[in-house]
Scaffold this motif. Sequence first.
Motif, PDB file in Angstrom:
ATOM      1  N   ILE A 116     -30.766  -5.839  73.967  1.00 16.03           N
ATOM      2  CA  ILE A 116     -30.282  -6.930  73.113  1.00 16.03           C
ATOM      3  C   ILE A 116     -30.533  -8.218  73.874  1.00 16.03           C
ATOM      4  CG2 ILE A 116     -28.323  -8.015  71.956  1.00 16.03           C
ATOM      5  CD1 ILE A 116     -26.893  -5.297  72.033  1.00 16.03           C
ATOM      6  N   ASP A 117     -31.396  -9.076  73.354  1.00 10.95           N
ATOM      7  CA  ASP A 117     -31.662 -10.348  74.009  1.00 10.95           C
ATOM      8  C   ASP A 117     -31.188 -11.485  73.121  1.00 10.95           C
ATOM      9  OD1 ASP A 117     -32.785 -11.879  76.194  1.00 10.95           O
ATOM     10  OD2 ASP A 117     -34.277 -12.567  74.745  1.00 10.95           O
ATOM     11  N   MET A 118     -30.412 -12.401  73.698  1.00  9.46           N
ATOM     12  CA  MET A 118     -29.926 -13.583  72.991  1.00  9.46           C
ATOM     13  C   MET A 118     -30.605 -14.810  73.598  1.00  9.46           C
ATOM     14  SD  MET A 118     -25.853 -12.683  72.668  1.00  9.46           S
ATOM     15  CE  MET A 118     -25.565 -14.015  71.495  1.00  9.46           C
ATOM     16  N   PRO A 119     -31.762 -15.206  73.071  1.00  3.99           N
ATOM     17  CA  PRO A 119     -32.534 -16.279  73.706  1.00  3.99           C
ATOM     18  C   PRO A 119     -31.777 -17.592  73.845  1.00  3.99           C
ATOM     19  CG  PRO A 119     -33.882 -15.097  72.128  1.00  3.99           C
ATOM     20  CD  PRO A 119     -32.484 -14.605  71.941  1.00  3.99           C
ATOM     21  N   ALA A 120     -31.047 -18.001  72.803  1.00  5.45           N
ATOM     22  CA  ALA A 120     -30.353 -19.288  72.832  1.00  5.45           C
ATOM     23  C   ALA A 120     -29.189 -19.303  73.811  1.00  5.45           C
ATOM     24  CB  ALA A 120     -29.870 -19.658  71.434  1.00  5.45           C
ATOM     25  N   GLU A 121     -28.677 -18.128  74.162  1.00  9.12           N
ATOM     26  CA  GLU A 121     -27.571 -18.022  75.128  1.00  9.12           C
ATOM     27  C   GLU A 121     -28.053 -17.598  76.510  1.00  9.12           C
ATOM     28  OE1 GLU A 121     -24.607 -18.886  74.782  1.00  9.12           O
ATOM     29  OE2 GLU A 121     -24.120 -18.923  72.654  1.00  9.12           O
ATOM     30  N   ASN A 122     -29.330 -17.231  76.606  1.00  9.32           N
ATOM     31  CA  ASN A 122     -29.898 -16.728  77.856  1.00  9.32           C
ATOM     32  C   ASN A 122     -29.119 -15.523  78.375  1.00  9.32           C
ATOM     33  OD1 ASN A 122     -31.813 -16.710  79.943  1.00  9.32           O
ATOM     34  ND2 ASN A 122     -30.493 -17.907  81.290  1.00  9.32           N
ATOM     35  N   GLU A 123     -28.826 -14.587  77.461  1.00  8.82           N
ATOM     36  CA  GLU A 123     -28.129 -13.358  77.817  1.00  8.82           C
ATOM     37  C   GLU A 123     -28.940 -12.160  77.344  1.00  8.82           C
ATOM     38  OE1 GLU A 123     -23.456 -14.687  77.955  1.00  8.82           O
ATOM     39  OE2 GLU A 123     -24.150 -13.508  76.235  1.00  8.82           O
ATOM     40  N   CYS A 124     -28.983 -11.141  78.181  1.00 10.70           N
ATOM     41  CA  CYS A 124     -29.752  -9.945  77.830  1.00 10.70           C
ATOM     42  C   CYS A 124     -29.059  -8.692  78.343  1.00 10.70           C
ATOM     43  CB  CYS A 124     -31.155 -10.034  78.426  1.00 10.70           C
ATOM     44  SG  CYS A 124     -32.213  -8.627  78.005  1.00 10.70           S
ATOM     45  N   TRP A 125     -28.748  -7.784  77.413  1.00 10.99           N
ATOM     46  CA  TRP A 125     -28.275  -6.448  77.765  1.00 10.99           C
ATOM     47  C   TRP A 125     -29.476  -5.515  77.802  1.00 10.99           C
ATOM     48  CZ3 TRP A 125     -25.173  -9.525  74.608  1.00 10.99           C
ATOM     49  CH2 TRP A 125     -23.829  -9.642  74.979  1.00 10.99           C
ATOM     50  N   LEU A 126     -29.566  -4.709  78.844  1.00 10.48           N
ATOM     51  CA  LEU A 126     -30.654  -3.740  78.988  1.00 10.48           C
ATOM     52  C   LEU A 126     -30.064  -2.419  79.446  1.00 10.48           C
ATOM     53  CD1 LEU A 126     -33.707  -2.996  79.109  1.00 10.48           C
ATOM     54  CD2 LEU A 126     -33.669  -3.810  81.491  1.00 10.48           C
ATOM     55  N   ASN A 139     -27.573  -9.383  82.062  1.00 12.32           N
ATOM     56  CA  ASN A 139     -28.202 -10.289  83.029  1.00 12.32           C
ATOM     57  C   ASN A 139     -28.158  -9.719  84.447  1.00 12.32           C
ATOM     58  OD1 ASN A 139     -28.616 -11.941  80.864  1.00 12.32           O
ATOM     59  ND2 ASN A 139     -27.361 -13.639  81.602  1.00 12.32           N
ATOM     60  N   GLY A 140     -28.440  -8.426  84.529  1.00 12.17           N
ATOM     61  CA  GLY A 140     -28.543  -7.760  85.823  1.00 12.17           C
ATOM     62  C   GLY A 140     -27.258  -7.232  86.406  1.00 12.17           C
ATOM     63  N   LYS A 141     -26.114  -7.521  85.780  1.00 12.23           N
ATOM     64  CA  LYS A 141     -24.829  -7.056  86.296  1.00 12.23           C
ATOM     65  C   LYS A 141     -24.348  -5.853  85.479  1.00 12.23           C
ATOM     66  CE  LYS A 141     -23.427 -11.602  88.002  1.00 12.23           C
ATOM     67  NZ  LYS A 141     -22.402 -12.674  87.970  1.00 12.23           N
ATOM     68  N   LEU A 184     -14.833 -12.017  62.765  1.00  6.43           N
ATOM     69  CA  LEU A 184     -16.072 -11.935  62.000  1.00  6.43           C
ATOM     70  C   LEU A 184     -17.198 -12.609  62.772  1.00  6.43           C
ATOM     71  CD1 LEU A 184     -14.897 -12.807  58.375  1.00  6.43           C
ATOM     72  CD2 LEU A 184     -15.742 -10.589  59.174  1.00  6.43           C
ATOM     73  N   GLY A 185     -18.401 -12.094  62.596  1.00  6.02           N
ATOM     74  CA  GLY A 185     -19.577 -12.691  63.224  1.00  6.02           C
ATOM     75  C   GLY A 185     -19.953 -11.968  64.496  1.00  6.02           C
ATOM     76  N   GLY A 186     -21.170 -12.205  64.937  1.00  2.00           N
ATOM     77  CA  GLY A 186     -21.601 -11.590  66.184  1.00  2.00           C
ATOM     78  C   GLY A 186     -22.895 -10.826  66.078  1.00  2.00           C
ATOM     79  N   ASP A 187     -23.186 -10.279  64.871  1.00  2.00           N
ATOM     80  CA  ASP A 187     -24.408  -9.497  64.716  1.00  2.00           C
ATOM     81  C   ASP A 187     -24.499  -8.463  65.855  1.00  2.00           C
ATOM     82  OD1 ASP A 187     -25.480 -10.861  62.343  1.00  2.00           O
ATOM     83  OD2 ASP A 187     -25.655 -12.587  63.665  1.00  2.00           O
ATOM     84  N   ALA A 188     -25.688  -8.247  66.391  1.00  2.00           N
ATOM     85  CA  ALA A 188     -25.860  -7.196  67.402  1.00  2.00           C
ATOM     86  C   ALA A 188     -25.109  -7.484  68.692  1.00  2.00           C
ATOM     87  CB  ALA A 188     -27.340  -7.008  67.703  1.00  2.00           C
ATOM     88  N   SER A 189     -24.859  -8.759  68.983  1.00  2.00           N
ATOM     89  CA  SER A 189     -24.171  -9.085  70.233  1.00  2.00           C
ATOM     90  C   SER A 189     -22.774  -8.483  70.292  1.00  2.00           C
ATOM     91  CB  SER A 189     -24.092 -10.597  70.425  1.00  2.00           C
ATOM     92  OG  SER A 189     -23.278 -11.210  69.447  1.00  2.00           O
ATOM     93  N   ALA A 190     -22.181  -8.172  69.131  1.00  2.00           N
ATOM     94  CA  ALA A 190     -20.863  -7.530  69.121  1.00  2.00           C
ATOM     95  C   ALA A 190     -20.901  -6.198  69.861  1.00  2.00           C
ATOM     96  CB  ALA A 190     -20.397  -7.317  67.688  1.00  2.00           C
ATOM     97  N   TYR A 191     -22.010  -5.479  69.750  1.00  2.00           N
ATOM     98  CA  TYR A 191     -22.132  -4.174  70.406  1.00  2.00           C
ATOM     99  C   TYR A 191     -22.365  -4.346  71.902  1.00  2.00           C
ATOM    100  CZ  TYR A 191     -22.243  -2.553  65.648  1.00  2.00           C
ATOM    101  OH  TYR A 191     -21.892  -2.306  64.340  1.00  2.00           O
ATOM    102  N   GLY A 192     -23.032  -5.415  72.289  1.00  2.00           N
ATOM    103  CA  GLY A 192     -23.112  -5.743  73.697  1.00  2.00           C
ATOM    104  C   GLY A 192     -21.754  -6.088  74.272  1.00  2.00           C
ATOM    105  N   CYS A 193     -20.940  -6.778  73.474  1.00  2.00           N
ATOM    106  CA  CYS A 193     -19.592  -7.131  73.929  1.00  2.00           C
ATOM    107  C   CYS A 193     -18.707  -5.898  74.077  1.00  2.00           C
ATOM    108  CB  CYS A 193     -18.963  -8.136  72.971  1.00  2.00           C
ATOM    109  SG  CYS A 193     -19.674  -9.796  73.103  1.00  2.00           S
ATOM    110  N   VAL A 194     -18.909  -4.885  73.227  1.00  2.00           N
ATOM    111  CA  VAL A 194     -18.190  -3.612  73.416  1.00  2.00           C
ATOM    112  C   VAL A 194     -18.634  -2.974  74.727  1.00  2.00           C
ATOM    113  CG1 VAL A 194     -17.892  -1.253  72.546  1.00  2.00           C
ATOM    114  CG2 VAL A 194     -17.768  -3.193  70.972  1.00  2.00           C
ATOM    115  N   ALA A 195     -19.944  -2.971  74.992  1.00  2.00           N
ATOM    116  CA  ALA A 195     -20.451  -2.381  76.234  1.00  2.00           C
ATOM    117  C   ALA A 195     -19.912  -3.105  77.465  1.00  2.00           C
ATOM    118  CB  ALA A 195     -21.978  -2.409  76.239  1.00  2.00           C
ATOM    119  N   SER A 196     -19.712  -4.417  77.341  1.00  2.00           N
ATOM    120  CA  SER A 196     -19.231  -5.205  78.481  1.00  2.00           C
ATOM    121  C   SER A 196     -17.715  -5.207  78.619  1.00  2.00           C
ATOM    122  CB  SER A 196     -19.725  -6.653  78.347  1.00  2.00           C
ATOM    123  OG  SER A 196     -21.118  -6.720  78.504  1.00  2.00           O
ATOM    124  N   GLY A 197     -17.005  -4.583  77.675  1.00  2.00           N
ATOM    125  CA  GLY A 197     -15.557  -4.523  77.753  1.00  2.00           C
ATOM    126  C   GLY A 197     -14.847  -5.736  77.198  1.00  2.00           C
TER     127      GLY A 197
END
Length: 264
Positions: A116-126, A139-141, A184-197
């Motif tokens: 999941i890459d968020m270009p405007a926020e410069n955040e990437c889950w891999l 972002n590597g953490k 409400l809101g978040g699109d795919a980043s919501a699932y990254g936020c679940v992964a990040s706790g």
Amino acid sequence: MSEIEQLMNFAQQLSTHAREITLPHFRSGIHSNTKADDSPVTIADRDCEAAMRTLIADTYPTHGVVGEEYGDDSANCSDVWVLDPIDGTRSFITGSRQYCTLIAFVRDGIAQIGLIDMPAENECWLACDVSDKQSVTLNGKPCVTSTCHKLSESSLVTTTLGVADNACEAAAKRLCRSAGQMRLGGDASAYGCVASGYADIAVDYKMACHDYLPLVPIVRAAGGVISDWQGETLQLSSTHRTEVLASATIDLHQQALSTLNMQK
């Protein structure tokens, strides 16, 4: 370097390439058209996916591709890249920084790498989710889900409400009311936020494989659970749309599934 590490590096190359195409169009007053399913599309969506497809064809010519804009080119391929060049096109055209690029590598129907890459926020889950290597980073953490076990104490994120059929809508609203907090809101980043706790549950409906497969390794590798609303494994299908639920813990997931499927 192992094969899976090479594939993860390539997924990052794809996302970097995608950023270079989408960011110049962001908040530029870009024009959108409406597709047959009533969703918006822009030249940034199409150019981005076309560029990623070209890079895949040049680097891995035997791999298939399934993408939101240019369809399924994966016949008889065991290795498939699943692409959503701009997940959250409505966010993109309305200036919201929540838009994402989604990438998955799928082998024999199983999503092994998710991004999941968020270009405007410069955040990437891999993430990588294979038997001998399971990892996910933001972002590597390293990321890990929360330890929330009670639905009534959970924080829940859903992209939108009000566009599903009556039964699906009622189930989603029932789950939202049962959670401790809802956003409400978040699109795919919501699932990254679940992964990040940061969040405990993410739930959505009418998702295609390019929407959900990149999320699967990210949630699973962080210790969470992700499935459809019947608890079934999410699989590669270029035609089927389904409901998706991700939870921080198995206990929380079971409570959420029970709430979604409660007979009223």
